[in-house]
Enzyme design. Structure first.
Site, PDB file in Angstrom:
ATOM      1  N   LYS A   1      -7.596   1.648  -2.874  1.00 58.80           N
ATOM      2  CA  LYS A   1      -7.264   1.306  -1.487  1.00 58.80           C
ATOM      3  C   LYS A   1      -7.503   2.513  -0.587  1.00 58.80           C
ATOM      4  O   LYS A   1      -8.046   2.382   0.516  1.00 58.80           O
ATOM      5  CB  LYS A   1      -5.800   0.838  -1.406  1.00 58.80           C
ATOM      6  CG  LYS A   1      -5.281   0.515  -0.001  1.00 58.80           C
ATOM      7  CD  LYS A   1      -5.782  -0.819   0.542  1.00 58.80           C
ATOM      8  CE  LYS A   1      -5.505  -0.997   2.025  1.00 58.80           C
ATOM      9  NZ  LYS A   1      -4.203  -1.558   2.340  1.00 58.80           N
TER      10      LYS A   1
ATOM     11  N   SER B   1       0.858  -1.184   0.000  1.00 52.99           N
ATOM     12  CA  SER B   1       0.000   0.000   0.000  1.00 52.99           C
ATOM     13  C   SER B   1       0.890   1.229   0.000  1.00 52.99           C
ATOM     14  O   SER B   1       1.550   1.522   1.003  1.00 52.99           O
ATOM     15  CB  SER B   1      -0.903   0.004   1.236  1.00 52.99           C
ATOM     16  OG  SER B   1      -1.898  -0.982   1.111  1.00 52.99           O
TER      17      SER B   1
ATOM     18  N   LYS C   1      -2.259   7.884   8.822  1.00 51.82           N
ATOM     19  CA  LYS C   1      -1.422   7.857   7.615  1.00 51.82           C
ATOM     20  C   LYS C   1      -2.295   7.706   6.366  1.00 51.82           C
ATOM     21  O   LYS C   1      -2.102   8.405   5.362  1.00 51.82           O
ATOM     22  CB  LYS C   1      -0.419   6.690   7.704  1.00 51.82           C
ATOM     23  CG  LYS C   1       0.593   6.643   6.570  1.00 51.82           C
ATOM     24  CD  LYS C   1       1.224   5.261   6.400  1.00 51.82           C
ATOM     25  CE  LYS C   1       0.247   4.306   5.735  1.00 51.82           C
ATOM     26  NZ  LYS C   1       0.768   2.970   5.418  1.00 51.82           N
TER      27      LYS C   1
END
Lengths: 299, 299
Positions: free
Chosen positions: B171, B97, B239
């Site tokens: 994502k 990711s 994040k």
């Protein structure tokens, strides 16, 4: 045939099919509606129709109200003589969506008159009302809730979530989650599209995981097909967010930053031409902000 | 036995079980991991273990990376000599990711070297990796995606959602919805509790309706039982929100007001003692704000 006599006040879009479910379950129902013709549609199923709300309730063991808002409920109860006409010990079940504070006030006033009160707003729409699958969120005394279970049963699944007003609070919690999750799906699909991904495929890819929700399924589909014909309007969603914040301010000024932002976003949607669109039209407001135009692009 | 030779770089918590699924499906796998012992656990299933990342990829048709973040992927590719060691026409599948921008940069650099690239981050956790049920969100050219389908199959359900970077964008969309919906459920349950309703019963009453979601089920349960042991930390959620906003700012400064607010709320949770709690601990931050204390009440 049950021996409980029910008066049903407000037999409109939701109340009509609810009363029909009660008649189908063998209850004796006296119906009243401001527009009498709407109550009369229940006569073939065996309902008696009353000329006034007060007349409808005079022999009733249980009175159900399904009205527009708290002001309408207060008017019918205390200005149109319903409270005064109630039998001693009658149980008043208010299934309208109103403010928790109003529900608590109504309960206290009725208690002073020797009557009982449950707030019992619903979720599930007209389909749920017709099929008897409404989610019913009840607030009030346990004994009164127990006494009402047979009445709730033909209409849906009832759960007591706390004292007077708690049913209305649960409904607001429901509406908050709906309104905020619509915002989450709106921003996620907008970002995907802005970055050159196919938002329909993104939705398809993520729907089975932790991002999965009824809103991603139903309202996400409306966003992708730009089908914003109103099932629940942005105006009603805005009212719900305001009612949630109003309730919170009454609980020691409880702060809800996300609900506050979403209230502002739905207000902005309404101000920019989206008042009558479906609440999933928040998608259009995120789009509008980023195009710096004055009107949402409602088809 | 497939005739595709795979190099798997990064065989940790997620990459380990993914590589094991590929071995189980009959692929030839050369594994590399910074901590060599983690790669060696794959030897009983038939993996070859390489001393360096560059050595692992030299005969590979397909290279899969499953690393910490974009900086780690860039380091392995371009500083540790992987890109230079790749066979011409090799297909690099980055399942880490990372930021969409980084994914696009990696794709462009590899293309200049005559190699192909797909970004293909996953959702589903270690359970999904072990069972081969990951949601795989892929970005890149259609032909490369088609060529990779046999490789994706043992690991989960892959869907191509757009060009280079689009998988990473999907994502982020997933993480945005997760992070915001946690906020929705937090505020709704906090309001219910503040107003004297039973939040567990409120959740029970609303879960079947439009408010229903995986987050209400799983993270809602964690809030009610105050079980904030981290499955995904608040720090990681923060994040993700920052990465989503970073991506948006690269798309003509796209505005995401709800994601922006939630980024701030997760940052505040981290600053007030919640950095290591589960992301469902946003519930504690709403609680803390309303108690005006300096630390969240983490058990």
């Amino acid at each position: 045939m049950h021996d409980i006599k029910i008066a049903f006040l407000g037999t409109g879009l939701m109340g009509g099919p609810q009363a029909r479910r009660l008649l189908g379950a063998g209850f004796s129902v006296t119906a009243w509606n401001r527009t009498r013709a709407k109550a009369e549609t229940l006569m073939p199923q065996g309902a008696t129709v009353a000329d006034t709300a007060a007349a409808a309730v005079k022999d009733a063991d249980v009175v159900i109200t399904m009205l527009e808002n708290g002001v309408a409920v207060g008017d019918v109860l205390f200005d149109q003589g319903v409270a005064a006409a109630l039998k001693k010990g009658a149980l008043m079940i208010d299934m309208s969506s109103i403010k928790p504070r109003e529900a608590r006030e109504h309960a206290a006033k009725l208690e002073a008159l020797g009557c009982r009160h449950l707030d019992a707003p619903v979720s599930g729409g007209t389909g749920g009302a017709e099929q008897g699958t409404l989610a019913i969120m009840a607030g009030g005394n346990e004994a009164d809730f127990a006494a009402a279970e047979a009445v709730f049963k033909p209409m849906g699944r009832a759960l007591r979530v706390g004292p007077h007003g708690a049913g209305q609070l649960a409904k607001l919690a429901n509406q908050m989650i709906v309104g905020i999750t619509i915002g989450a799906v709106s921003e996620a699909l907008q970002l995907a599209a802005a970055g050159g991904a196919d938002p329909a495929l993104v939705r398809e890819a993520i729907r089975g995981g932790f991002a999965g929700s009824k809103i991603l399924e139903v309202h996400g589909e409306r966003m992708l097909t730009r089908d914003f014909a109103a099932r629940a309007t942005a105006t009603v969603q805005l009212k719900d967010m305001n009612n949630a914040l109003d309730a919170a301010s009454g609980f020691n000024d409880y702060q809800l930053p996300i609900t506050t932002l979403l209230r502002d976003l739905y207000a902005s949607l309404c101000e920019h031409g989206g008042a009558g669109v479906d609440h999933s039209g928040l998608f259009l407001e995120i789009e509008r902000m980023n195009k710096s135009t004055d009107k949402v692009a409602f088809p």
